[in-house]
Enzyme design. Structure first.
Site, PDB file in Angstrom:
ATOM      1  CG  HIS A  17      41.976 -49.651  43.318  1.00  0.00           C
ATOM      2  ND1 HIS A  17      41.710 -49.385  44.650  1.00  0.00           N
ATOM      3  CD2 HIS A  17      41.681 -48.511  42.649  1.00  0.00           C
ATOM      4  CE1 HIS A  17      41.302 -48.137  44.783  1.00  0.00           C
ATOM      5  NE2 HIS A  17      41.266 -47.591  43.585  1.00  0.00           N
ATOM      6  CE  LYS A  41      41.906 -36.930  49.720  1.00  0.00           C
ATOM      7  NZ  LYS A  41      41.636 -37.442  48.383  1.00  0.00           N
ATOM      8  NE  ARG A  90      35.072 -45.164  40.081  1.00  0.00           N
ATOM      9  CZ  ARG A  90      35.405 -44.453  41.136  1.00  0.00           C
ATOM     10  NH1 ARG A  90      35.355 -44.994  42.332  1.00  0.00           N
ATOM     11  NH2 ARG A  90      35.758 -43.191  41.028  1.00  0.00           N
ATOM     12  CB  SER A 127      39.248 -45.817  48.541  1.00  0.00           C
ATOM     13  OG  SER A 127      40.004 -46.541  47.601  1.00  0.00           O
TER      14      SER A 127
END
Ligand code: PNS
Length: 159
Positions: A17, A41, A90, A127
């Protein structure tokens, strides 16, 4: 002023990030990191903790600001006077989902999305992977900033 938003959950921020924020900060006058408040969440870190880590990790950039948002990303971009969203890609596997969101967002408000190829050093990094490795005692210090290493260690009781 040309502003861009880098949105995400950042639970926690990784070096992948940070690489995107740094590169975006050279292309725009101001970069706003938008941390999603997701009521459904809970995550490992609270939104406040994520923002503290992000602020410390991005302090050196000078033109990066950290905010949180709820609801639609396009509404946050409008409130921040940002015409562009910057996202890292990615791998091809990211593209399918990201393309749909970018197309929906441009349809909703006209906000553009710029995709930046992730630095290959971090193309496998997420993450979730970081949290899983730390949970089982692995060393993630090459993949997250020091402030995150410290917080992960105290969260998982390794200090
Ligand atoms: O780090 P993440 O969880 O992959 O980030 C996803 C994020 C925050 C970019 C995305 O969930 C989002 O934009 N959420 C805000 C709600 C919204 O605008 N939904 C419609 C997207 S087309």
């Amino acid at each position: 002023m040309r502003r861009a938003v880098c949105p995400g959950s950042f639970d926690p921020v990784t070096n992948g990030h940070l690489d995107i924020f740094g590169r975006a900060s050279r292309l725009f006058d101001e970069v706003i990191v938008g941390v999603l408040i997701n009521q459904s969440k809970s995550g490992l870190f609270s939104v406040e903790e994520r923002m503290e880590m992000l602020r410390e990790a991005t302090a050196a950039y000078g033109n990066v600001r950290v905010e949180s948002f709820q609801g639609l990303l396009v509404d946050f971009c409008r409130d921040q006077h940002a015409a562009v969203i910057v996202k890292g890609l990615r791998a091809v596997s990211d593209f399918d989902y990201e393309l749909k969101m970018a197309q929906m967002n441009i349809g909703l408000s006209g906000v553009e999305t710029l995709f930046m190829p992730t630095n290959p050093l971090y193309s496998f990094l997420s993450s979730s992977l970081v949290k899983d490795v730390v949970k089982w005692g692995g060393d993630v210090s090459a993949y997250v900033p020091d402030v995150v290493v410290d917080r992960l260690q105290s969260r998982f009781g390794q200090d």
